[in-house]
Design a protein around this motif. Structure first.
Motif, PDB file in Angstrom:
ATOM      1  N   LEU A   1       0.839  -1.198   0.000  1.00  0.00           N
ATOM      2  CA  LEU A   1       0.000   0.000   0.000  1.00  0.00           C
ATOM      3  C   LEU A   1       0.878   1.254   0.000  1.00  0.00           C
ATOM      4  CD1 LEU A   1      -2.763  -1.122   2.523  1.00  0.00           C
ATOM      5  CD2 LEU A   1      -3.072  -0.675   0.076  1.00  0.00           C
TER       6      LEU A   1
ATOM      7  N   GLY B   1      -3.696   6.416  -2.660  1.00  0.00           N
ATOM      8  CA  GLY B   1      -4.326   5.109  -2.737  1.00  0.00           C
ATOM      9  C   GLY B   1      -5.219   4.850  -1.543  1.00  0.00           C
TER      10      GLY B   1
ATOM     11  N   HIS C   1     -12.100   2.811  -0.186  1.00  0.00           N
ATOM     12  CA  HIS C   1     -11.163   3.911  -0.444  1.00  0.00           C
ATOM     13  C   HIS C   1     -10.197   4.107   0.722  1.00  0.00           C
ATOM     14  CE1 HIS C   1     -13.599   4.791  -3.880  1.00  0.00           C
ATOM     15  NE2 HIS C   1     -14.655   5.021  -3.148  1.00  0.00           N
TER      16      HIS C   1
ATOM     17  N   GLU D   1     -12.077   5.340  -8.756  1.00  0.00           N
ATOM     18  CA  GLU D   1     -11.139   4.488  -8.030  1.00  0.00           C
ATOM     19  C   GLU D   1      -9.812   5.206  -7.955  1.00  0.00           C
ATOM     20  OE1 GLU D   1     -10.609   0.429  -9.261  1.00  0.00           O
ATOM     21  OE2 GLU D   1     -12.758   0.274  -9.718  1.00  0.00           O
ATOM     22  N   SER D   2      -9.092   5.006  -6.864  1.00  0.00           N
ATOM     23  CA  SER D   2      -7.814   5.695  -6.716  1.00  0.00           C
ATOM     24  C   SER D   2      -6.812   5.128  -7.716  1.00  0.00           C
ATOM     25  CB  SER D   2      -7.281   5.523  -5.301  1.00  0.00           C
ATOM     26  OG  SER D   2      -7.006   4.162  -5.067  1.00  0.00           O
ATOM     27  N   THR D   3      -5.852   5.974  -8.077  1.00  0.00           N
ATOM     28  CA  THR D   3      -4.742   5.529  -8.899  1.00  0.00           C
ATOM     29  C   THR D   3      -3.677   5.052  -7.934  1.00  0.00           C
ATOM     30  OG1 THR D   3      -5.219   7.358 -10.379  1.00  0.00           O
ATOM     31  CG2 THR D   3      -3.095   6.273 -10.669  1.00  0.00           C
ATOM     32  N   ASP D   4      -3.479   3.756  -7.842  1.00  0.00           N
ATOM     33  CA  ASP D   4      -2.462   3.287  -6.905  1.00  0.00           C
ATOM     34  C   ASP D   4      -1.119   3.910  -7.233  1.00  0.00           C
ATOM     35  OD1 ASP D   4      -4.072   1.837  -5.337  1.00  0.00           O
ATOM     36  OD2 ASP D   4      -3.473  -0.129  -6.082  1.00  0.00           O
ATOM     37  N   TRP D   5      -0.477   4.465  -6.245  1.00  0.00           N
ATOM     38  CA  TRP D   5       0.868   5.029  -6.379  1.00  0.00           C
ATOM     39  C   TRP D   5       0.906   6.249  -7.292  1.00  0.00           C
ATOM     40  CZ3 TRP D   5       4.007   2.850  -2.898  1.00  0.00           C
ATOM     41  CH2 TRP D   5       3.655   1.576  -2.432  1.00  0.00           C
TER      42      TRP D   5
END
Ligand code: CA
Length: 698
Positions: free
Chosen positions: A178, A203, A253, A445-449
């Motif tokens: 994460l 994220g 989230h 949705e979040s953009t991971d990283w």
């Protein structure tokens, strides 16, 4: 004595180690709870805010408002690998401990600047692609009974032997899958060390604070600041209570609420106070679509220091939606308010109010605007809740709101002087433009990283040089009013130190270290240190002589993302030496002549034809994954190279080697192997478009 990293320093480290001997054999200070609580001792600086009260007030009086203009450089230590130096060094028995670069811990003789030892946790190697989410900055270390504690950017908590720098234990405090990072200073009390983390913009993060056994690194307890998925069962009734204030499927989230900065232990009440972060994502319509206060976002929470159990909370921003976290420093003092002594907790979070909270009960005593704000008019003293201005939640329209995401006050340390009764707060006046147009709040949705807060991308258009201002404000916490203020250059400033010498010290973006009379605000010293200052100064004594020390190295959010508003000061990437400087009244060293400010010139690349459609595509990618380090609108503040001036970008082969091949990884530039070839090309066109002469920009 002058001492940059030189032969003398190396020899001292090899053969002398005098600081270590003093500690081991001289019956040095035992740094325990009694020592950290002692407001009267003046030789040392034992914890992030000096003592548990975190007032950053020193009773030292050798350097005063009448002689401070005579302050001279006693020694300095060049730190060529560092960029953002924002930390508060610790001083224990004549040794200064601090971090520079990617969490490299330094122990330095506080009288001479000679390096005693260094410990490099190899963050670039360990963090790998996780470097996408943070800069090379740390705000500080903790010290407890002969051990130094460092929290690394990639999430480790490491205990070192203070005498030798040898690693004693090392624990991973976050899930490496994460997007967590750590920039904050750990704190120590009752044979425990606590550390939180940050990452809400990158994220699905659920915030928490963890306590570890100071001796072994074994986990003692963990407190989550927001509830998890109800289907998994709540950890305790506090989490169940918090869940009542959330709606929708917030756990998908993460919720946010990271504990990345403000922490302090109160030995008198035996309570731990923590400041909590904003929502993940910022936009409440995504995070908790049916509204709700969303506990414990943006709150001060009191915990049992032995178990981490909840005691009370005060929420500064119910249902936050602007990044108005309440992570800022927590300063404790007993104040006489309307005829009674209040055990006060002073807190100036991003949202712009200055709060006095009764720290025994968590009850609000008073709250007044410290700076310009348009999101709320006042705090209702009956309910303790802010009274919001209609429309400020950017419902179906773009809204310019004061303050913006940087807040009226950020992590830059405020200090409290019991002599003047004033709090010295570095303040910011910079709006934010919020809109969620074009974002499907139900499907987001979040953009991971990658930086994405559920509002329109923030790092696209350059920020004008005059977009905001900043000031040092001397605030009377009892009357809740401004007593004096001094303008700061630009819109980003440095933390403060105050002393019984009727002084307040603060560095400036221009590279000047300033001193002001604490009672009147009259400027009594200005010393050019050759690079912008973000860190607060500290003071200490060695053999009875008072020193003032400060880390010099422009850093923090605006220093990275601030576009032209920030770049105007000219602290371009690696153009100016970072250093630790120690001053005294009889210093005899002189700093080398400073390089002039550097404003990078965009590179002309006539062979590269910008395709506007591709550039438009690349804009969003830039905002999510590049702007955080390389600057808004591709105008770098100096943490990372200005890509408009880069010869790498116009070459598709070289650019792909950096983006996909990781050819600059050793310098801290992570690879972005998940991007498609087309996305990399679009990014290249966006960056080159921003490099075009201003009149050619669309
Ligand atoms: Ca934030």
């Amino acid at each position: 004595m002058k001492s940059s990293v030189n032969l003398h320093a190396c020899l001292a480290a090899l053969v002398c180690g005098c600081g270590q001997m003093a500690y081991a054999e001289g019956g040095g200070t035992v740094v325990d709870g009694a020592a950290i609580a002692d407001e009267s001792q003046t030789a040392n600086w034992l914890s992030y805010g000096r003592t548990y009260s975190e007032t950053r007030f020193s009773p030292l009086t050798q350097i005063t408002d009448t002689n401070v203009s005579q302050l001279k450089v006693d020694w300095y230590l060049d730190l060529p690998d560092a960029r953002m130096l924002v930390g508060t060094p610790l001083v224990v028995d004549g040794v200064i401990y601090f971090e520079a670069g990617y969490n490299v811990v330094h122990a330095v003789d506080a009288a001479t600047g000679a390096v005693l030892w260094q410990y490099d946790p190899q963050v670039i190697e360990t963090a790998g692609e996780r470097l996408r989410i943070m800069w090379d900055q740390s705000r500080g270390l903790a010290f407890w009974k002969g051990k130094v504690y460092s929290a690394t950017i990639d999430g480790r908590l490491i205990a070192l032997d203070a005498a030798t720098g040898k690693e004693l234990w090392n624990v991973m405090t976050v899930d490496p899958e994460l997007p967590f990072f750590i920039t904050g200073a750990p704190r120590a009390f009752k044979d425990k060390v606590i550390i939180g983390n940050g990452g809400t913009e990158f994220g699905p993060i659920r915030g928490y604070l963890t306590a570890y056994d100071a001796d072994t690194g074994e986990q003692a307890w963990r407190f989550f600041t927001v509830p998890g998925n109800p289907a998994d069962g709540f950890e305790d009734e506090t989490q169940a209570m918090a869940a009542e204030t959330w709606t929708g499927e917030w756990w998908k989230h993460g919720g946010g609420g990271t504990v990345w900065h403000g922490l302090t232990y109160d030995p008198e009440l035996d309570l731990l106070f923590i400041g909590t972060g904003n929502g993940a994502p910022w936009n409440q319509r995504i995070r908790s679509p049916g509204g709700g206060d969303n506990l414990f976002l943006c709150s001060v929470v009191a915990l049992d220091p032995d178990t981490g159990e909840y005691r009370w909370h005060y929420q500064t921003v119910p249902g936050e939606t602007w990044d108005y976290n309440s992570n800022m420093d927590i300063v404790l003092a007993d104040l006489d308010i309307e005829g009674r002594t209040v055990k006060a907790l002073m807190h100036a979070p991003k949202n712009g109010f200055f709060y006095i909270i009764d720290r025994e009960t968590g009850k609000l005593v008073s709250a007044e605007p410290l700076g310009h704000m348009t999101w709320a008019t006042h705090v209702d003293m009956e309910t303790g809740r802010p009274v919001e201005v209609a429309g400020s939640r950017y419902e179906d329209h773009r809204e310019d709101v004061w303050p913006g995401p940087l807040g009226v006050h950020s992590w830059h340390a405020m200090s409290y002087n019991p002599g003047t009764g004033l709090v010295y707060v570095p303040t910011i006046d910079l709006p934010g433009s919020y809109v969620d147009e074009g974002i499907d709040v139900e499907k987001w949705e979040s953009t991971d990283w990658g930086f994405d807060a559920g509002v329109a991308p923030p790092f696209v258009a350059d920020i004008a040089t005059d977009a905001g201002t900043s000031a040092l404000k001397a605030w009377d916490p009892v009357r809740q009013e401004l007593v004096w203020e001094a303008a700061n250059p630009g819109a980003w400033n440095a933390g403060t130190l105050t002393t019984a010498g009727n002084l307040v010290f603060q560095g400036h973006a221009t590279g000047e270290l300033k001193a002001y009379r604490a009672d009147s605000g009259e400027e009594v010293m200005s010393f050019d240190v050759g690079a912008g200052i973000s860190a607060p100064a500290i003071t200490y004594t060695v053999d009875g002589k008072q020193h003032l020390a400060v880390l010099v190295g422009w850093g923090g959010a605006l220093a990275a993302i601030g576009g032209s508003l920030n770049a105007q000061f000219g602290w371009a990437y690696k153009a100016h030496t970072r250093r630790l400087i120690s001053f005294s009244l009889d210093g005899t060293a002189a700093l080398p002549e400073a390089a002039p400010p550097v404003i990078p010139e965009p590179l002309e690349a006539p062979g590269f034809k910008v395709d506007e459609a591709l550039a438009k595509e690349g804009e969003l990618t830039y905002s999510k994954i590049c702007g955080f380090c390389h600057g808004t609108g591709v105008v770098s503040g100096g943490f990372a190279p200005d890509l408009r001036a880069s010869a790498v970008v116009p070459s598709s082969v070289s650019f792909a080697e950096v983006m996909h091949g990781g050819s600059r990884r050793a310098m801290g530039m992570p690879s972005f192997s998940g991007l498609s070839k087309e996305e990399v090309t679009a990014l290249q066109h966006y960056i080159r478009r921003q490099a075009l002469p201003k009149e050619d920009l669309p």
